[in-house]
Design a protein around this motif. Structure first.
Motif, mmCIF file in Angstrom:
data_model
loop_
_atom_site.group_PDB
_atom_site.id
_atom_site.type_symbol
_atom_site.label_atom_id
_atom_site.label_comp_id
_atom_site.label_asym_id
_atom_site.label_seq_id
_atom_site.Cartn_x
_atom_site.Cartn_y
_atom_site.Cartn_z
ATOM 1 N N ARG A 10 0.837 -1.198 0.000
ATOM 2 C CA ARG A 10 0.000 0.000 0.000
ATOM 3 C C ARG A 10 0.873 1.249 0.000
ATOM 4 N NH1 ARG A 10 -5.281 0.599 0.934
ATOM 5 N NH2 ARG A 10 -6.529 -1.289 1.231
ATOM 6 N N HIS A 11 0.249 2.362 -0.360
ATOM 7 C CA HIS A 11 0.957 3.638 -0.400
ATOM 8 C C HIS A 11 1.054 4.207 1.018
ATOM 9 C CE1 HIS A 11 1.089 8.100 -1.710
ATOM 10 N NE2 HIS A 11 2.275 7.589 -1.771
ATOM 11 N N THR A 12 1.799 3.503 1.858
ATOM 12 C CA THR A 12 2.005 3.918 3.237
ATOM 13 C C THR A 12 3.499 3.848 3.544
ATOM 14 O OG1 THR A 12 1.700 1.650 4.017
ATOM 15 C CG2 THR A 12 -0.243 3.082 4.001
ATOM 16 N N SER A 13 3.881 4.486 4.629
ATOM 17 C CA SER A 13 5.249 4.320 5.108
ATOM 18 C C SER A 13 5.329 2.974 5.820
ATOM 19 C CB SER A 13 5.618 5.451 6.069
ATOM 20 O OG SER A 13 5.568 6.696 5.413
ATOM 21 N N ASN A 14 6.177 2.085 5.352
ATOM 22 C CA ASN A 14 6.282 0.763 5.955
ATOM 23 C C ASN A 14 7.712 0.242 5.795
ATOM 24 O OD1 ASN A 14 6.356 -1.058 3.401
ATOM 25 N ND2 ASN A 14 4.522 0.207 3.060
ATOM 26 N N PRO A 15 8.108 -0.698 6.649
ATOM 27 C CA PRO A 15 9.499 -1.181 6.639
ATOM 28 C C PRO A 15 9.930 -1.794 5.309
ATOM 29 C CG PRO A 15 8.381 -1.856 8.652
ATOM 30 C CD PRO A 15 7.334 -1.281 7.758
ATOM 31 N N LEU A 16 9.041 -2.555 4.670
ATOM 32 C CA LEU A 16 9.410 -3.223 3.428
ATOM 33 C C LEU A 16 9.649 -2.213 2.312
ATOM 34 C CD1 LEU A 16 9.847 -5.991 2.147
ATOM 35 C CD2 LEU A 16 7.430 -6.007 1.524
ATOM 36 N N ARG A 17 8.791 -1.221 2.224
ATOM 37 C CA ARG A 17 8.958 -0.177 1.217
ATOM 38 C C ARG A 17 10.266 0.571 1.413
ATOM 39 N NH1 ARG A 17 4.942 5.108 0.555
ATOM 40 N NH2 ARG A 17 6.213 6.242 -0.950
ATOM 41 N N ALA A 18 10.620 0.854 2.684
ATOM 42 C CA ALA A 18 11.859 1.564 2.977
ATOM 43 C C ALA A 18 13.082 0.743 2.600
ATOM 44 C CB ALA A 18 11.902 1.920 4.461
ATOM 45 N N LEU A 19 12.953 -0.576 2.651
ATOM 46 C CA LEU A 19 14.072 -1.465 2.371
ATOM 47 C C LEU A 19 14.286 -1.694 0.874
ATOM 48 C CD1 LEU A 19 16.145 -3.452 3.708
ATOM 49 C CD2 LEU A 19 14.336 -5.184 3.611
ATOM 50 N N ALA A 20 13.229 -1.514 0.082
ATOM 51 C CA ALA A 20 13.244 -1.904 -1.329
ATOM 52 C C ALA A 20 14.105 -0.987 -2.194
ATOM 53 C CB ALA A 20 11.822 -1.930 -1.873
ATOM 54 N N ASP A 21 14.648 -1.573 -3.261
ATOM 55 C CA ASP A 21 15.335 -0.787 -4.285
ATOM 56 C C ASP A 21 14.316 -0.036 -5.142
ATOM 57 O OD1 ASP A 21 18.247 -1.651 -4.026
ATOM 58 O OD2 ASP A 21 17.253 -3.587 -4.178
ATOM 59 N N ILE A 22 13.189 -0.705 -5.431
ATOM 60 C CA ILE A 22 12.102 -0.089 -6.187
ATOM 61 C C ILE A 22 10.798 -0.453 -5.475
ATOM 62 C CG2 ILE A 22 11.015 0.228 -8.435
ATOM 63 C CD1 ILE A 22 13.439 -1.105 -9.710
ATOM 64 N N ALA A 23 9.922 0.518 -5.308
ATOM 65 C CA ALA A 23 8.661 0.276 -4.612
ATOM 66 C C ALA A 23 7.481 0.515 -5.546
ATOM 67 C CB ALA A 23 8.541 1.173 -3.393
ATOM 68 N N LEU A 24 6.633 -0.510 -5.703
ATOM 69 C CA LEU A 24 5.356 -0.353 -6.382
ATOM 70 C C LEU A 24 4.299 -0.095 -5.316
ATOM 71 C CD1 LEU A 24 5.419 -3.163 -9.104
ATOM 72 C CD2 LEU A 24 5.633 -0.696 -9.451
ATOM 73 N N LEU A 25 3.451 0.907 -5.547
ATOM 74 C CA LEU A 25 2.520 1.356 -4.518
ATOM 75 C C LEU A 25 1.080 1.256 -4.996
ATOM 76 C CD1 LEU A 25 4.519 4.561 -3.554
ATOM 77 C CD2 LEU A 25 4.573 2.350 -2.396
ATOM 78 N N VAL A 26 0.202 0.869 -4.079
ATOM 79 C CA VAL A 26 -1.225 0.727 -4.388
ATOM 80 C C VAL A 26 -2.009 1.675 -3.498
ATOM 81 C CG1 VAL A 26 -3.198 -0.831 -4.476
ATOM 82 C CG2 VAL A 26 -0.901 -1.690 -5.005
ATOM 83 N N SER A 27 -2.872 2.487 -4.096
ATOM 84 C CA SER A 27 -3.722 3.409 -3.355
ATOM 85 C C SER A 27 -5.160 2.947 -3.471
ATOM 86 C CB SER A 27 -3.582 4.828 -3.923
ATOM 87 O OG SER A 27 -4.434 5.730 -3.246
ATOM 88 N N ALA A 28 -5.787 2.644 -2.328
ATOM 89 C CA ALA A 28 -7.180 2.172 -2.331
ATOM 90 C C ALA A 28 -7.803 2.497 -0.981
ATOM 91 C CB ALA A 28 -7.236 0.669 -2.593
ATOM 92 N N HIS A 29 -8.777 3.383 -0.965
ATOM 93 C CA HIS A 29 -9.378 3.834 0.289
ATOM 94 C C HIS A 29 -10.902 3.743 0.225
ATOM 95 C CE1 HIS A 29 -5.389 5.501 0.728
ATOM 96 N NE2 HIS A 29 -5.581 6.233 -0.360
ATOM 97 N N ASP A 30 -11.491 3.336 1.315
ATOM 98 C CA ASP A 30 -12.939 3.368 1.451
ATOM 99 C C ASP A 30 -13.275 3.145 2.917
ATOM 100 O OD1 ASP A 30 -15.428 3.121 -0.707
ATOM 101 O OD2 ASP A 30 -15.895 2.322 1.281
ATOM 102 N N ASP A 31 -14.308 3.828 3.399
ATOM 103 C CA ASP A 31 -14.699 3.679 4.795
ATOM 104 C C ASP A 31 -15.327 2.322 5.084
ATOM 105 O OD1 ASP A 31 -13.832 6.235 5.328
ATOM 106 O OD2 ASP A 31 -15.787 7.140 4.950
ATOM 107 N N ARG A 32 -15.814 1.648 4.046
ATOM 108 C CA ARG A 32 -16.486 0.359 4.247
ATOM 109 C C ARG A 32 -15.460 -0.769 4.216
ATOM 110 N NH1 ARG A 32 -20.245 1.593 -0.770
ATOM 111 N NH2 ARG A 32 -18.266 2.590 -1.306
#
Length: 284
Positions: free
Chosen positions: A215-237
């Motif tokens: 996901r498009h969040t700050s997270n340990p795996l993303r920080a460690l990666a050479d390249i990060a693919l990000l997914v944005s998906a939000h809904d209250d339900r």
């Protein structure tokens, strides 16, 4: 990028107060023109300076610039342009199906905007290089394995040597054979699984390239990666949000796969030959 799409795509990285402002704007975009920064602050029970800081963090000079930009986005939508003003808002009763495709479209658009063409090109090139001279490793745990497994199969059809596991211990053993130029794709929605982070560090010690899919969040795996693919998906339900994530993730992977197919005639030819072999095997 329109202000509404920008707000949605960056919501996961906002503080609690910033998310309150973001959600109010997304859910009441049509009413924003009637609110001053002080009135908006009063409605949310926060300070006026918090509203101003929110707008500046988005790259606007101030609240009036944000309000004007949102008004333009609404006007474009009213004229029939494709952007949805509130893609994650609840549908009117009796219209769940129509609302769902709009939500999916919004999530896919946000995901496309936060993954630049250069990033997608870099991912495709890294996979292509590893597939031509070495190995592509792939892992996902739980629901994430569905997409890791599917993408691994697609790369195999392109003639690449793919090592796929859904067990962290087996992958830890497999990456001991990794070398420089190999690639590891780690699928982890929230990017905070300790075992996957350890595997990522071990893989980089072997001089391989780590690509995270989170996901498009700050997270340990993303920080460690050479390249990060990000997914944005939000809904209250809670029953809709995973649907949007899965849809946006699949669209993102499809984009990478198409680039791999179209950038090399030999890979494309190998795909066609393998598809024909599969068809012949499945025929009665």
């Amino acid at each position: 990028m329109s202000p509404l799409v920008k707000i949605r795509s960056e919501r996961d990285q906002m503080s609690a107060v910033e998310r309150r402002v973001a959600d109010f704007i997304l859910e009441n975009a049509q009413l924003l023109r009637d609110y001053s920064s002080q009135q908006l602050a009063d409605a949310l029970g926060i300070s006026q300076s918090s509203v101003v800081k929110f707008t500046q963090k988005l790259g606007f000079k101030g609240y009036p610039d944000l309000k004007y930009s949102v008004g333009e986005a609404i006007a474009r939508a009213d004229q029939g342009e494709t952007e949805q003003v509130v893609p994650h808002a609840r549908a009117a009763v009796g219209e769940p199906a129509g609302n769902l495709w709009r939500c999916k479209s919004g999530a896919e658009e946000e995901t496309r905007l936060i993954n630049s063409p250069d990033t997608l090109r870099a991912v495709a090139e890294a996979i292509a290089k590893a597939g031509a001279t070495g190995k592509v490793f792939m892992i996902g745990l739980g629901d994430d394995d569905i997409y890791a497994r599917s993408f691994a199969l697609r790369l195999s059809l392109l003639g690449m040597a793919v090592v796929h596991h859904f067990d962290a211990a087996r992958m830890a053993a497999s990456v001991s054979a990794a070398g420089a130029g190999d690639v590891l794709l780690v699928f982890s929605e929230h990017g905070n699984h300790p075992a996957l982070c350890k595997i990522g560090r071990f893989f980089r010690e072997r001089r391989g390239r780590l690509i995270s899919v989170t996901r498009h969040t700050s997270n340990p795996l993303r920080a460690l990666a050479d390249i990060a693919l990000l997914v944005s998906a939000h809904d209250d339900r809670p029953y809709i949000q995973p649907v949007l994530y899965q849809s946006a993730l699949q669209h993102l992977l499809d984009n990478v796969f198409v680039q791999l197919c179209e950038s090399d005639e030999q890979r494309h030819g190998q795909l066609l030959r393998n598809l024909e072999r599969v068809r012949q095997m499945l025929e009665p």
